[in-house]
Motif scaffolding. Structure first.
Motif, short mmCIF file in Angstrom:
data_model
loop_
_atom_site.label_atom_id
_atom_site.label_comp_id
_atom_site.label_asym_id
_atom_site.label_seq_id
_atom_site.Cartn_x
_atom_site.Cartn_y
_atom_site.Cartn_z
N GLU A 194 75.13 70.99 46.01
CA GLU A 194 74.98 72.38 45.55
C GLU A 194 74.36 73.31 46.58
N GLU B 138 76.95 77.35 43.58
CA GLU B 138 77.25 77.49 42.16
C GLU B 138 76.30 78.44 41.44
N HIS B 139 75.11 78.65 41.99
CA HIS B 139 74.11 79.47 41.32
C HIS B 139 74.29 80.95 41.62
N GLU C 23 72.80 65.73 44.49
CA GLU C 23 72.99 67.06 43.88
C GLU C 23 72.58 68.19 44.82
#
Length: 130
Positions: A58, A99-100, A54
């Motif tokens: 990310e 993505e954040h 992950e």
């Protein structure tokens, strides 16, 4: 019946004792909450393998996963989340967000000033008390 998900979060600490926190973007579930980055454990993965994957996906960096900090189950409105958090450190690369909405390094004492997702709070409390 509510859906249950099993997720992992990385408490990534640097040499200045700052912890990497990520802000969920408006289009994510639990939008605009801060969290320890991570995600769902896929079939056949250990929590540690899931975290490495992950964080690579990310944030484009590689981590080494350390000891478990907390194992919390929290019932949200639509889903039951089991979150396991682990200490971690970056071994390669610099985290960049994809993505954040935002991410920042925060000293332990200031963690409680951020609006963390409820499932992250027991780990936050442990870290602040250390």
């Amino acid at each position: 019946m509510k859906k249950s998900v099993h997720v992992v979060g990385a408490i990534i600490e640097n040499e200045k004792n700052e912890i990497f926190c990520a802000l969920r973007s408006p289009n994510m579930i639990l939008a605009n909450y801060w969290e320890f980055p991570g995600g769902k454990i896929e079939a056949g993965e250990t929590p540690q393998q899931a975290l490495k994957r992950e964080i690579q996906e990310e944030f484009s960096c590689e981590i080494e996963v350390g000891k478990k900090v907390e194992d919390t189950t929290y019932e949200y409105e639509k889903v039951i989340v089991r979150l396991e958090t682990y200490m971690a450190k970056i071994v390669q690369g610099v985290p960049s967000i994809s993505e954040h909405a935002d991410a920042k390094w925060v000293i332990r004492q200031s963690l409680s000033q951020l609006d963390f997702a409820p499932a992250d709070l027991p780990a936050v409390e442990k870290l602040v008390q250390k």
